[in-house]
Design an enzyme around this catalytic site. Structure first.
Site, PDB file in Angstrom:
ATOM      1  N   TRP A 121     -25.376 -39.900  10.163  1.00  0.00           N
ATOM      2  CA  TRP A 121     -24.257 -39.660  11.091  1.00  0.00           C
ATOM      3  C   TRP A 121     -24.766 -39.141  12.433  1.00  0.00           C
ATOM      4  O   TRP A 121     -24.220 -39.495  13.481  1.00  0.00           O
ATOM      5  CB  TRP A 121     -23.244 -38.689  10.466  1.00  0.00           C
ATOM      6  CG  TRP A 121     -22.715 -39.220   9.162  1.00  0.00           C
ATOM      7  CD1 TRP A 121     -22.985 -38.752   7.913  1.00  0.00           C
ATOM      8  CD2 TRP A 121     -21.883 -40.371   8.974  1.00  0.00           C
ATOM      9  NE1 TRP A 121     -22.368 -39.528   6.969  1.00  0.00           N
ATOM     10  CE2 TRP A 121     -21.680 -40.523   7.591  1.00  0.00           C
ATOM     11  CE3 TRP A 121     -21.284 -41.287   9.843  1.00  0.00           C
ATOM     12  CZ2 TRP A 121     -20.899 -41.545   7.060  1.00  0.00           C
ATOM     13  CZ3 TRP A 121     -20.504 -42.311   9.314  1.00  0.00           C
ATOM     14  CH2 TRP A 121     -20.321 -42.430   7.933  1.00  0.00           C
ATOM     15  N   VAL A 164      -8.246 -39.030   6.215  1.00  0.00           N
ATOM     16  CA  VAL A 164      -9.372 -38.130   6.507  1.00  0.00           C
ATOM     17  C   VAL A 164     -10.644 -38.976   6.641  1.00  0.00           C
ATOM     18  O   VAL A 164     -11.090 -39.583   5.673  1.00  0.00           O
ATOM     19  CB  VAL A 164      -9.516 -37.108   5.353  1.00  0.00           C
ATOM     20  CG1 VAL A 164     -10.665 -36.144   5.635  1.00  0.00           C
ATOM     21  CG2 VAL A 164      -8.206 -36.348   5.131  1.00  0.00           C
ATOM     22  N   GLY A 165     -11.198 -39.035   7.855  1.00  0.00           N
ATOM     23  CA  GLY A 165     -12.328 -39.946   8.098  1.00  0.00           C
ATOM     24  C   GLY A 165     -11.835 -41.374   8.063  1.00  0.00           C
ATOM     25  O   GLY A 165     -12.441 -42.243   7.434  1.00  0.00           O
ATOM     26  N   GLY A 167     -11.773 -43.836  10.090  1.00  0.00           N
ATOM     27  CA  GLY A 167     -12.417 -44.927  10.835  1.00  0.00           C
ATOM     28  C   GLY A 167     -11.539 -45.385  11.987  1.00  0.00           C
ATOM     29  O   GLY A 167     -10.873 -44.589  12.641  1.00  0.00           O
ATOM     30  N   ASP A 188     -11.055 -38.348  12.646  1.00  0.00           N
ATOM     31  CA  ASP A 188     -12.413 -38.907  12.594  1.00  0.00           C
ATOM     32  C   ASP A 188     -13.195 -38.370  13.787  1.00  0.00           C
ATOM     33  O   ASP A 188     -12.630 -37.696  14.658  1.00  0.00           O
ATOM     34  CB  ASP A 188     -12.410 -40.449  12.576  1.00  0.00           C
ATOM     35  CG  ASP A 188     -13.627 -41.032  11.837  1.00  0.00           C
ATOM     36  OD1 ASP A 188     -14.768 -40.771  12.286  1.00  0.00           O
ATOM     37  OD2 ASP A 188     -13.441 -41.723  10.829  1.00  0.00           O
ATOM     38  N   SER A 215     -13.904 -32.946  12.880  1.00  0.00           N
ATOM     39  CA  SER A 215     -14.708 -33.078  11.668  1.00  0.00           C
ATOM     40  C   SER A 215     -13.880 -32.704  10.440  1.00  0.00           C
ATOM     41  O   SER A 215     -13.117 -31.735  10.473  1.00  0.00           O
ATOM     42  CB  SER A 215     -15.920 -32.163  11.746  1.00  0.00           C
ATOM     43  OG  SER A 215     -16.569 -32.135  10.495  1.00  0.00           O
ATOM     44  N   HIS A 234     -18.230 -40.680  -1.436  1.00  0.00           N
ATOM     45  CA  HIS A 234     -19.509 -41.279  -1.903  1.00  0.00           C
ATOM     46  C   HIS A 234     -20.600 -41.230  -0.820  1.00  0.00           C
ATOM     47  O   HIS A 234     -21.763 -41.481  -1.114  1.00  0.00           O
ATOM     48  CB  HIS A 234     -19.302 -42.693  -2.460  1.00  0.00           C
ATOM     49  CG  HIS A 234     -18.968 -43.756  -1.465  1.00  0.00           C
ATOM     50  ND1 HIS A 234     -18.961 -45.091  -1.792  1.00  0.00           N
ATOM     51  CD2 HIS A 234     -18.598 -43.688  -0.164  1.00  0.00           C
ATOM     52  CE1 HIS A 234     -18.623 -45.795  -0.726  1.00  0.00           C
ATOM     53  NE2 HIS A 234     -18.389 -44.965   0.278  1.00  0.00           N
ATOM     54  N   ASP A 235     -20.207 -40.887   0.417  1.00  0.00           N
ATOM     55  CA  ASP A 235     -21.201 -40.744   1.494  1.00  0.00           C
ATOM     56  C   ASP A 235     -21.876 -39.371   1.480  1.00  0.00           C
ATOM     57  O   ASP A 235     -22.723 -39.113   2.344  1.00  0.00           O
ATOM     58  CB  ASP A 235     -20.529 -40.873   2.874  1.00  0.00           C
ATOM     59  CG  ASP A 235     -19.955 -42.244   3.152  1.00  0.00           C
ATOM     60  OD1 ASP A 235     -20.315 -43.193   2.430  1.00  0.00           O
ATOM     61  OD2 ASP A 235     -19.147 -42.363   4.089  1.00  0.00           O
TER      62      ASP A 235
HETATM   63  C1  LIG Z   1     -17.550 -45.185   5.125  1.00  0.00           C
HETATM   64  S1  LIG Z   1     -16.602 -44.837   6.550  1.00  0.00           S
HETATM   65  C2  LIG Z   1     -14.957 -45.050   5.915  1.00  0.00           C
HETATM   66  C3  LIG Z   1     -13.949 -45.248   7.009  1.00  0.00           C
HETATM   67  C4  LIG Z   1     -12.514 -45.472   6.517  1.00  0.00           C
HETATM   68  N1  LIG Z   1     -12.030 -44.366   5.723  1.00  0.00           N
HETATM   69  C5  LIG Z   1     -12.442 -46.749   5.726  1.00  0.00           C
HETATM   70  O1  LIG Z   1     -12.332 -46.696   4.494  1.00  0.00           O
HETATM   71  O2  LIG Z   1     -12.527 -47.822   6.343  1.00  0.00           O
HETATM   72  C6  LIG Z   1     -16.763 -43.071   6.683  1.00  0.00           C
HETATM   73  C7  LIG Z   1     -16.012 -42.481   7.862  1.00  0.00           C
HETATM   74  O3  LIG Z   1     -16.237 -41.065   7.862  1.00  0.00           O
HETATM   75  C8  LIG Z   1     -16.336 -40.658   9.210  1.00  0.00           C
HETATM   76  N2  LIG Z   1     -17.027 -39.362   9.285  1.00  0.00           N
HETATM   77  C9  LIG Z   1     -18.327 -39.090   9.025  1.00  0.00           C
HETATM   78  N3  LIG Z   1     -18.575 -37.767   9.183  1.00  0.00           N
HETATM   79  C10 LIG Z   1     -17.394 -37.224   9.562  1.00  0.00           C
HETATM   80  C11 LIG Z   1     -16.989 -35.896   9.850  1.00  0.00           C
HETATM   81  N4  LIG Z   1     -17.851 -34.867   9.784  1.00  0.00           N
HETATM   82  N5  LIG Z   1     -15.702 -35.682  10.175  1.00  0.00           N
HETATM   83  C12 LIG Z   1     -14.806 -36.713  10.242  1.00  0.00           C
HETATM   84  N6  LIG Z   1     -15.133 -37.997   9.967  1.00  0.00           N
HETATM   85  C13 LIG Z   1     -16.417 -38.235   9.631  1.00  0.00           C
HETATM   86  C14 LIG Z   1     -17.107 -41.758   9.864  1.00  0.00           C
HETATM   87  O4  LIG Z   1     -16.999 -41.719  11.259  1.00  0.00           O
HETATM   88  C15 LIG Z   1     -16.469 -42.981   9.221  1.00  0.00           C
HETATM   89  O5  LIG Z   1     -15.367 -43.442   9.967  1.00  0.00           O
END
Ligand SMILES: C[S@@+](CC[C@H](N)C(=O)[O-])C[C@H]1O[C@@H](n2cnc3c(N)ncnc32)[C@H](O)[C@@H]1O
Length: 322
Positions: A121, A164-165, A167, A188, A215, A234-235
């Site tokens: 990231w 949440v996150g 994208g 995001d 975040s 899973h990330d």
């Molecule tokens: C695998 S993508 C999934 C995106 C979306 N949820 C989807 O299923 O298409 C992971 C997402 O987590 C976001 N992300 C990573 N670290 C983050 C953080 N600390 N706070 C918020 N979002 C975060 C990334 O920018 C990315 O958009």
């Protein structure tokens, strides 16, 4: 002995744009090498291997792309193939973390920081082109899944949902479009959140959506009916996954649901993606009992599991009585 030769040859061919450049009549290695500013001797070695793969073939003018090789052109499959293979894209670069697989197996940690000196990231934050290619990859990988995810679960039970996150907002836009009374809030990181705003405007959803640049390790918007984590946990390793779930549980009201949408291990996950989650992020495709244990620490009880698509399960958690 040469197990990595073919996947790397394909990646380098795509990164150099060879399938596009060699369409039609093709070119001689010398001319192509001069254009691309690469070694002509080495380029011919690569082209010879690509010939054995039937990606290119010899012609009277040198080498040219075959009909099969045209599947590697920049616009093939809506650009998805290129995004996955090019070493200049987030996906191609990330997959090279596999050279650190032994380190990941020994330690249980990501290989990516060992290879690139920073986590995935942070690397995206430092390279806007990688960030953009990753966000586009997320859109393309979900195009066929989203209609099935929207149809495969009863989203109408919720009036407000926090993605949440989320994208660039493609999934949330589809859910809200299908449910005109629902409001959504996407959280995001900055560059991606900005793109999500554009998505909602394009879908005429700006009056029913909010976007927060921030975040998910910080406080989340409070009081929503549902908190959606789509391909998020899973990330992350357990320590970070706990922190994300804690923020969801803190923001939730007593009747809220936390919805985890993922390729759950031993149900929908595939083993090579499981290894990818490990080497790139230090995460993994958790099994249902692992999710149950992880969530329990935050007062979250697993209520239901829905196989929403061939690739994703949706785990629905409620808060226990506090
Ligand atoms: C695998 S993508 C999934 C995106 C979306 N949820 C989807 O299923 O298409 C992971 C997402 O987590 C976001 N992300 C990573 N670290 C983050 C953080 N600390 N706070 C918020 N979002 C975060 C990334 O920018 C990315 O958009």
């Amino acid at each position: 002995m040469a197990g990595l030769a073919t996947p790397m040859a394909l990646r380098v061919a795509v990164t150099l744009g060879l399938p596009d450049r060699l369409l039609g009549h093709g070119a001689t290695p010398d001319r192509l090498a001069a254009e691309l500013e690469v070694s002509s001797v080495a380029l011919e070695v690569l082209l010879e291997h690509l010939t054995t793969l039937e990606v290119v073939e010899r012609s009277s003018t040198g080498y040219r792309t075959t009909a099969f090789g045209a599947h590697l052109c920049a616009d093939a499959d809506g650009g998805f193939t290129n995004i996955l293979l090019s070493l200049d894209s987030a996906a191609g670069r990330a997959e090279l973390a596999f050279v650190e697989l032994a380190h990941s197996i020994r330690t249980g940690r990501a290989g990516y920081p060992r290879r690139y000196g920073k986590d995935f990231w942070t690397d995206l934050a430092d390279h806007p082109r990688l960030r953009a290619s990753f966000d586009q990859q997320m859109i393309l990988r979900f195009q066929e899944q989203i209609p099935r995810i929207v149809a495969g679960f009863d989203w109408s039970r919720f009036t407000t949902i926090v993605d949440v996150g989320g994208g660039r907002g493609a999934l949330l836009a589809a859910i809200l479009t299908a449910h005109p009374l629902m409001r959504g809030h996407l959280v995001d990181l900055a560059a991606t959140a900005t793109d999500a705003r554009h998505t909602f405007v394009a879908h005429h959803l700006d009056d029913r959506t909010e976007v927060t640049e921030g975040s998910f390790f910080d406080a989340l918007p409070a009081g929503a009916d549902a908190y959606l984590l789509s391909d998020i946990l899973h990330d992350w390793d357990d320590e970070h996954a706990h922190r994300i779930l804690a923020r969801c549980a803190e923001a939730a009201h007593p009747a809220s649901r936390v919805l985890v949408l993922e390729p759950v291990g031993d149900r929908r996950a595939i083993t090579d993606m499981d290894l990818s989650m490990l080497v790139i992020y230090g995460g993994r495709e958790r099994r249902i009992d692992e999710f149950r244990a992880l969530a329990a620490d935050h007062g979250l009880i697993l209520d239901a599991v829905t196989d929403v698509t061939d690739q994703r399960c949706l785990l629905e958690f409620r808060l226990n009585d506090r």
